[in-house]
Enzyme design. Structure first.
Site, short mmCIF file in Angstrom:
data_model
loop_
_atom_site.label_atom_id
_atom_site.label_comp_id
_atom_site.label_asym_id
_atom_site.label_seq_id
_atom_site.Cartn_x
_atom_site.Cartn_y
_atom_site.Cartn_z
N LYS A 1 0.90 -0.98 -0.27
CA LYS A 1 -0.02 0.58 0.28
C LYS A 1 0.64 0.81 0.17
CE LYS A 1 -4.35 0.55 0.35
NZ LYS A 1 -5.56 -0.37 -0.51
N ASP B 1 -7.65 4.59 -4.29
CA ASP B 1 -7.54 3.97 -3.33
C ASP B 1 -7.94 5.40 -3.19
OD1 ASP B 1 -7.93 1.55 -0.64
OD2 ASP B 1 -7.47 4.10 -0.05
#
Ligand code: NDP
Ligand code: 2IT
Length: 451
Positions: free
Chosen positions: A130, A170
Site C-alpha cells: 500500500k 484507493d
C-alpha cells in the site's frame, strides 16, 4: 481460545506493540489476524519454528519520501510519501495508493498488511503493498493534483514495475490521479507497461475495474445472504461513503432489487426513503466524479431526501449495511443501532471500517458479517485481471471480466466457509478469511526459505 493460545496471542501482540509504538491501526489489524490464526499456528510446530507470523508482520520494505509541489498561487507545499511493500511471497507487490490528510505510517502498514491476506484470497498471484500521501486532494485544481502526482511519482518510480510492484487507486486516487501517475511513470521509464492498474479504457485499463470493488462487494453479500436462503430483492440497504466503492455498490444493490437509502461523506449523510434510482445514480456520478461536489447537494436536488450534517448513516434502520468509506467508521454505538434496527447482514466495502468491539456486537447478535479483506477483494482481483490483459496485450469484454469477478467472489466465499465454519455450523468469515489467506502465504514463505 484455550489458555496456551491466549498467552501466545498476548505475548505476540506485546512484541508487535513494543516494536511498532503508537501505530494503533496497524496493531488493530495485526491483532485480528493473530487471534484468528493462533489456534492454527500453535498446532503446526514448523510454522512456529519458521517464525512465519513474526516475518509477516514485518514489512519487507518501507519507503518514505518527501513530495514537494507548488500550488496555483506559487506557494510551495511539502507532503509525506509512502510505499509499504509488505509481502511478495505469492507474487509482485500489489495494492492501492491513498491520498488523504489522515495518512500516516500506521495507516499505510495496516493497509499493506490487510492487502497481503486479501490478495492471497483472490486466488491470483499478487503480494501485498500500500502507498500514499497525507496530501489532501479536496479543493485542489486539476493542475495542482497533476503536479502533486508527478512529484510523487518522481520518487516512487524507482521502486515499482510490472513484475515488482503494481500500484492502483484507493481513497483520493481515482482515474484522474492514475492517469497523471502513469503519464509521469511512462515518461521517466520511457516504457509503456502495465505498472499501474485502474488505467483509462483507451490506454490499457480493464473494463469493469471502476465498478469491481462495489460489484464484488454485492456478489459476496449475495453469497452471505444465500446461506440463509435470502437475497437483495426488497431489502433496505444503507451505504456509507459516496466515492468509487460506495457508488458501484449502490448501483449493483439497486439493480439487484434493493432499496438503497443512504450515502455519505465526511461531512454527513443523506437519507432517501424512496431509494436510489438509475436517474438519481446518474446525478450522483456527475456530482461526485465530474463536479467533485458534496453529498449534501443530493438533498437539495431531491427534496424527499434528508441531509444529516456531522452524522453517519447507521442510525437509520436497514436490512443490509455496506460501510464503504474508511477505517473505524462503525463503532459500538453504530453497531448497536445496526442490530436494533433489525439488520441481517454487514458486508464491508471499506478496509477495516468496523472497530473490534463493534464486530463483537454484530457477530454476537448473529448477523452475517464479512470483513473487507473478503468482501472488497473484487477491486484488487480485477486489477489482477487488468495485469493479465496487459501482459497478453488483450482487452476482454465486460461480460468476460464480470464472469471472472463473480467466480473469484464465489471462491473467496468458499474459502471463508472452509476455514471459518464453527462447530455449531455458523460461519465466522473473519476467521475463515484470515486463516485461508495465511495458509497460502505461509506455504509460499516456507517453500522459499528464510528470505
Ligand atoms: P473514494 O476516495 O472514492 O471515496 C471515499 C469516500 O469515503 C468519500 O465519500 C469520502 O468522503 C469518504 N471518507 C473518506 N474518509 C473519510 C472519513 N475519515 N470519514 C468519513 N468519510 C470518509 O475512495 P474509495 O471509494 O476508493 O475507497 C473507500 C474505501 O474502500 C476505503 O476504505 C478503501 O481503502 C476501500 N477500498 C477501495 C478499493 C478501490 O478499488 N477503490 C478496493 C478495496 C477497498 P470525503 O469526500 O468527505 O472525504
Ligand atoms: O484496498 C484495495 O484493495 C484497493 N485499494 C485496490 C488495490 C488494487 O491494487 O487494485
Amino acid at each position: 481460545m484455550d489458555k496456551f493460545t491466549q498467552n501466545y496471542v498476548e505475548g505476540f501482540m506485546g512484541d508487535v506493540i513494543a516494536r511498532n509504538p503508537g501505530e494503533r491501526e496497524f496493531h488493530q489489524a495485526v491483532r485480528e489476524v493473530v487471534e484468528s490464526v493462533a489456534p492454527y499456528i500453535t498446532s503446526y510446530p514448523h510454522l512456529m519454528d519458521q517464525k512465519i507470523l513474526e516475518r509477516i508482520v514485518e514489512p519487507e520494505r518501507v519507503i518514505m519520501f518527501r513530495v514537494p509541489w507548488m500550488d496555483d498561487r506559487g506557494e510551495i507545499h511539502i507532503n509525506k510519501g509512502y510505499r509499504v511493500q509488505c509481502n511478495s511471497a505469492i507474487g509482485p507487490y500489489k495494492g492501492g495508493i491513498r491520498f488523504h490528510a489522515s495518512v500516516n505510517l500506521s495507516i499505510m502498514k495496516f493497509l499493506a498488511f490487510e492487502q497481503t491476506f486479501k490478495n492471497a484470497l483472490t486466488t491470483l498471484p499478487m503480494g501485498g503493498a500500500k502507498g500514499g500521501s497525507d496530501f489532501n486532494p479536496r479543493g485542489k485544481s486539476d493542475a495542482e493534483v497533476m503536479r502533486f502526482c508527478q512529484s510523487f511519482m518522481a520518487e516512487l518510480y524507482r521502486h515499482i514495475g510490472a513484475d515488482t510492484d503494481i500500484p492502483a487507486g484507493d481513497i483520493g486516487v481515482g482515474g484522474r490521479e492514475i492517469g497523471y501517475l502513469f503519464g509521469q511513470y511512462k515518461r521517466l521509464k520511457d516504457k509503456f507497461s502495465g505498472t499501474l492498474t485502474g488505467k483509462g479504457m483507451t490506454w490499457g485499463g480493464s473494463l469493469l475495474r471502476p465498478e469491481a470493488t462495489g460489484y464484488g462487494l454485492c456478489y459476496l453479500a449475495e453469497q452471505l445472504l444465500a446461506t440463509r436462503g435470502d437475497c437483495f430483492e426488497g431489502k433496505k440497504v444503507n451505504i456509507s461513503g459516496s466515492g468509487n466503492v460506495a457508488q458501484y455498490a449502490a448501483q449493483k444493490a439497486m439493480r439487484l432489487g434493493a432499496l438503497v437509502q443512504t450515502l455519505s461523506d465526511s461531512d454527513g449523510f443523506i437519507y432517501d426513503p424512496e431509494g436510489l434510482t438509475e436517474e438519481k445514480m446518474a446525478y450522483v456520478f456527475e456530482l461526485k466524479n465530474i463536479r467533485r461536489g458534496r453529498i449534501k447537494e443530493y438533498a437539495a436536488k431531491y427534496p424527499q431526501a434528508q441531509y444529516f450534517p456531522g452524522e453517519r448513516p447507521w442510525k437509520i434502520a436497514c436490512d443490509i449495511a455496506l460501510p464503504c468509506a474508511t477505517q473505524n467508521e462503525i463503532g459500538p454505538e453504530d453497531a448497536q443501532n445496526i442490530v436494533s434496527g433489525g439488520a441481517i447482514c454487514v458486508a464491508e466495502g471499506a478496509n477495516m471500517p468496523t472497530t473490534p468491539e463493534a464486530i463483537r456486537i454484530i457477530q454476537g447478535a448473529g448477523l452475517l458479517y464479512s470483513p473487507g479483506k473478503a468482501s472488497n477483494a473484487g477491486g484488487v482481483a480485477t486489477s489482477g485481471l487488468e495485469m493479465s490483459q496487459n501482459s497478453m496485450r488483450q482487452h476482454w469484454t465486460a461480460e468476460e471480466v464480470d464472469q471472472y469477478l463473480r467466480r473469484i467472489m464465489q471462491d473467496i466465499h468458499t474459502s471463508c466457509v472452509k476455514y471459518g465454519t464453527e462447530p455449531d455450523g455458523t460461519v465466522n468469515y473473519v476467521k475463515g478469511a484470515n486463516i485461508a489467506g495465511f495458509i497460502k502465504v505461509a506455504a509460499a514463505m516456507t517453500d522459499q526459505g528464510l528470505v
